[in-house]
Structures are given as structure tokens and as C-alpha cells.
Design a protein around this motif. Sequence first.
Motif, PDB file in Angstrom:
ATOM      1  N   THR A   1       0.852  -1.178   0.000  1.00 23.83           N
ATOM      2  CA  THR A   1       0.000   0.000   0.000  1.00 23.83           C
ATOM      3  C   THR A   1       0.890   1.231   0.000  1.00 23.83           C
ATOM      4  O   THR A   1       1.832   1.326   0.793  1.00 23.83           O
ATOM      5  N   LEU A   2       0.576   2.162  -0.890  1.00 20.18           N
ATOM      6  CA  LEU A   2       1.305   3.420  -0.969  1.00 20.18           C
ATOM      7  C   LEU A   2       0.356   4.550  -0.612  1.00 20.18           C
ATOM      8  O   LEU A   2      -0.648   4.778  -1.300  1.00 20.18           O
ATOM      9  N   TYR A   3       0.647   5.218   0.482  1.00 18.64           N
ATOM     10  CA  TYR A   3      -0.111   6.400   0.888  1.00 18.64           C
ATOM     11  C   TYR A   3       0.539   7.589   0.195  1.00 18.64           C
ATOM     12  O   TYR A   3       1.746   7.820   0.343  1.00 18.64           O
ATOM     13  N   GLN A   4      -0.285   8.320  -0.570  1.00 16.55           N
ATOM     14  CA  GLN A   4       0.270   9.417  -1.348  1.00 16.55           C
ATOM     15  C   GLN A   4      -0.719  10.565  -1.486  1.00 16.55           C
ATOM     16  O   GLN A   4      -1.907  10.409  -1.239  1.00 16.55           O
ATOM     17  N   LEU A   5      -0.185  11.686  -1.906  1.00 14.55           N
ATOM     18  CA  LEU A   5      -0.942  12.925  -2.076  1.00 14.55           C
ATOM     19  C   LEU A   5      -0.886  13.306  -3.540  1.00 14.55           C
ATOM     20  O   LEU A   5       0.197  13.288  -4.153  1.00 14.55           O
ATOM     21  N   ASP A   6      -2.016  13.640  -4.116  1.00 12.54           N
ATOM     22  CA  ASP A   6      -2.077  14.055  -5.513  1.00 12.54           C
ATOM     23  C   ASP A   6      -1.183  15.279  -5.727  1.00 12.54           C
ATOM     24  O   ASP A   6      -1.259  16.251  -4.978  1.00 12.54           O
ATOM     25  N   GLY A   7      -0.307  15.208  -6.713  1.00 14.60           N
ATOM     26  CA  GLY A   7       0.577  16.318  -7.034  1.00 14.60           C
ATOM     27  C   GLY A   7       1.874  16.345  -6.245  1.00 14.60           C
ATOM     28  O   GLY A   7       2.708  17.234  -6.449  1.00 14.60           O
ATOM     29  N   CYS A   8       2.088  15.393  -5.368  1.00 15.64           N
ATOM     30  CA  CYS A   8       3.312  15.323  -4.568  1.00 15.64           C
ATOM     31  C   CYS A   8       4.422  14.704  -5.418  1.00 15.64           C
ATOM     32  O   CYS A   8       4.320  13.538  -5.811  1.00 15.64           O
ATOM     33  N   PRO A   9       5.492  15.448  -5.714  1.00 16.07           N
ATOM     34  CA  PRO A   9       6.546  14.902  -6.575  1.00 16.07           C
ATOM     35  C   PRO A   9       7.271  13.708  -5.969  1.00 16.07           C
ATOM     36  O   PRO A   9       7.696  12.810  -6.698  1.00 16.07           O
ATOM     37  N   TRP A  10       7.415  13.667  -4.656  1.00 15.91           N
ATOM     38  CA  TRP A  10       8.087  12.539  -4.013  1.00 15.91           C
ATOM     39  C   TRP A  10       7.226  11.288  -4.084  1.00 15.91           C
ATOM     40  O   TRP A  10       7.729  10.196  -4.285  1.00 15.91           O
ATOM     41  N   CYS A  11       5.919  11.482  -3.934  1.00 10.74           N
ATOM     42  CA  CYS A  11       4.991  10.359  -4.067  1.00 10.74           C
ATOM     43  C   CYS A  11       5.020   9.819  -5.492  1.00 10.74           C
ATOM     44  O   CYS A  11       5.006   8.598  -5.704  1.00 10.74           O
ATOM     45  N   GLU A  12       5.070  10.721  -6.461  1.00  7.72           N
ATOM     46  CA  GLU A  12       5.104  10.306  -7.862  1.00  7.72           C
ATOM     47  C   GLU A  12       6.362   9.517  -8.182  1.00  7.72           C
ATOM     48  O   GLU A  12       6.313   8.540  -8.939  1.00  7.72           O
ATOM     49  N   LYS A  13       7.497   9.915  -7.609  1.00  4.24           N
ATOM     50  CA  LYS A  13       8.743   9.168  -7.825  1.00  4.24           C
ATOM     51  C   LYS A  13       8.615   7.736  -7.331  1.00  4.24           C
ATOM     52  O   LYS A  13       9.055   6.795  -7.996  1.00  4.24           O
ATOM     53  N   VAL A  14       8.029   7.575  -6.161  1.00  5.80           N
ATOM     54  CA  VAL A  14       7.857   6.235  -5.601  1.00  5.80           C
ATOM     55  C   VAL A  14       6.878   5.420  -6.452  1.00  5.80           C
ATOM     56  O   VAL A  14       7.157   4.269  -6.792  1.00  5.80           O
ATOM     57  N   ALA A  15       5.761   6.015  -6.827  1.00  6.63           N
ATOM     58  CA  ALA A  15       4.775   5.315  -7.651  1.00  6.63           C
ATOM     59  C   ALA A  15       5.388   4.936  -9.005  1.00  6.63           C
ATOM     60  O   ALA A  15       5.176   3.816  -9.492  1.00  6.63           O
ATOM     61  N   ASP A  16       6.152   5.844  -9.589  1.00  5.06           N
ATOM     62  CA  ASP A  16       6.807   5.552 -10.872  1.00  5.06           C
ATOM     63  C   ASP A  16       7.760   4.368 -10.749  1.00  5.06           C
ATOM     64  O   ASP A  16       7.800   3.492 -11.614  1.00  5.06           O
ATOM     65  N   ARG A  17       8.543   4.324  -9.665  1.00  7.80           N
ATOM     66  CA  ARG A  17       9.486   3.222  -9.470  1.00  7.80           C
ATOM     67  C   ARG A  17       8.744   1.907  -9.272  1.00  7.80           C
ATOM     68  O   ARG A  17       9.144   0.869  -9.799  1.00  7.80           O
ATOM     69  N   MET A  18       7.657   1.945  -8.530  1.00  9.90           N
ATOM     70  CA  MET A  18       6.883   0.728  -8.330  1.00  9.90           C
ATOM     71  C   MET A  18       6.309   0.236  -9.657  1.00  9.90           C
ATOM     72  O   MET A  18       6.305  -0.965  -9.923  1.00  9.90           O
ATOM     73  N   ASP A  19       5.887   1.169 -10.496  1.00 13.52           N
ATOM     74  CA  ASP A  19       5.391   0.797 -11.832  1.00 13.52           C
ATOM     75  C   ASP A  19       6.524   0.226 -12.685  1.00 13.52           C
ATOM     76  O   ASP A  19       6.335  -0.767 -13.389  1.00 13.52           O
ATOM     77  N   GLU A  20       7.708   0.851 -12.627  1.00 10.05           N
ATOM     78  CA  GLU A  20       8.864   0.359 -13.380  1.00 10.05           C
ATOM     79  C   GLU A  20       9.230  -1.065 -12.975  1.00 10.05           C
ATOM     80  O   GLU A  20       9.648  -1.866 -13.808  1.00 10.05           O
ATOM     81  N   LEU A  21       9.086  -1.353 -11.682  1.00 12.63           N
ATOM     82  CA  LEU A  21       9.401  -2.685 -11.165  1.00 12.63           C
ATOM     83  C   LEU A  21       8.239  -3.657 -11.338  1.00 12.63           C
ATOM     84  O   LEU A  21       8.329  -4.810 -10.924  1.00 12.63           O
ATOM     85  N   ASP A  22       7.154  -3.176 -11.937  1.00  9.62           N
ATOM     86  CA  ASP A  22       5.961  -3.981 -12.201  1.00  9.62           C
ATOM     87  C   ASP A  22       5.394  -4.588 -10.920  1.00  9.62           C
ATOM     88  O   ASP A  22       5.028  -5.764 -10.866  1.00  9.62           O
ATOM     89  N   LEU A  23       5.326  -3.765  -9.873  1.00  9.16           N
ATOM     90  CA  LEU A  23       4.802  -4.202  -8.585  1.00  9.16           C
ATOM     91  C   LEU A  23       3.334  -3.836  -8.460  1.00  9.16           C
ATOM     92  O   LEU A  23       2.932  -2.719  -8.798  1.00  9.16           O
ATOM     93  N   ASP A  24       2.545  -4.765  -7.984  1.00  9.36           N
ATOM     94  CA  ASP A  24       1.148  -4.477  -7.673  1.00  9.36           C
ATOM     95  C   ASP A  24       1.096  -3.766  -6.335  1.00  9.36           C
ATOM     96  O   ASP A  24       1.805  -4.143  -5.389  1.00  9.36           O
ATOM     97  N   TYR A  25       0.249  -2.743  -6.265  1.00  8.06           N
ATOM     98  CA  TYR A  25       0.079  -2.024  -5.006  1.00  8.06           C
ATOM     99  C   TYR A  25      -1.246  -1.285  -5.035  1.00  8.06           C
ATOM    100  O   TYR A  25      -1.805  -1.010  -6.095  1.00  8.06           O
ATOM    101  N   GLU A  26      -1.719  -0.981  -3.854  1.00  7.83           N
ATOM    102  CA  GLU A  26      -2.924  -0.184  -3.685  1.00  7.83           C
ATOM    103  C   GLU A  26      -2.500   1.234  -3.341  1.00  7.83           C
ATOM    104  O   GLU A  26      -1.627   1.441  -2.497  1.00  7.83           O
TER     105      GLU A  26
END
Length: 80
Positions: A4-29
Motif C-alpha cells: 500500500t502506498l499512501y500518497q498525495l495528488d501532485g506530490c513529486p516525491w509520491c510520484e517518484k515512488v509510484a513511478d518506481r513501483m510501476d517500473e518494477l511492475d509491482l502491484d500495489y494499492e
Amino acid sequence: MTRTLYQLDGCPWCEKVADRMDELDLDYESVWVDAMHSARNDVKRVSGQRAVPVLVDDAHGVTMNESANILEYLDTTYGE
């Protein structure tokens, strides 16, 4: 396995983490949190503080904040 990734819309640090998780093809909520720190009770409940991003990785018993720490964890745990 639940991540689970707790994030805020428009947060650049959150986007970096979400992007990396997508790059690693990880499922997450994604749990989208309120912009007001005082309204982030879910984040405080799981991590003891209200800043985002916060990653909860139940498979490894890990809860962490700070994007740099999360990115390092993701690369070490799930990277090639």
C-alpha cells in the motif's frame, strides 16, 4: 502479498515512488490522502506520522516513509 502506498495528488516525491513501483511492475494499492496534514489520520495510524509518501509492504513486514528510503528499499528488495 499486499503493498500500500499512501500518497498525495501532485506530490513529486509520491510520484517518484509510484513511478518506481510501476517500473518494477509491482502491484500495489494507492491510498490518496488529504492535503491537510491534520486530516491524515490513516497515515498517522500506520506510520506514526502524517508525512507522505508512506509504503506498507505486508509481505516483508515493512512500513516506511521518506521517498529516498522507500526507493532504496524497492531497488534492494525488488530490483534486479
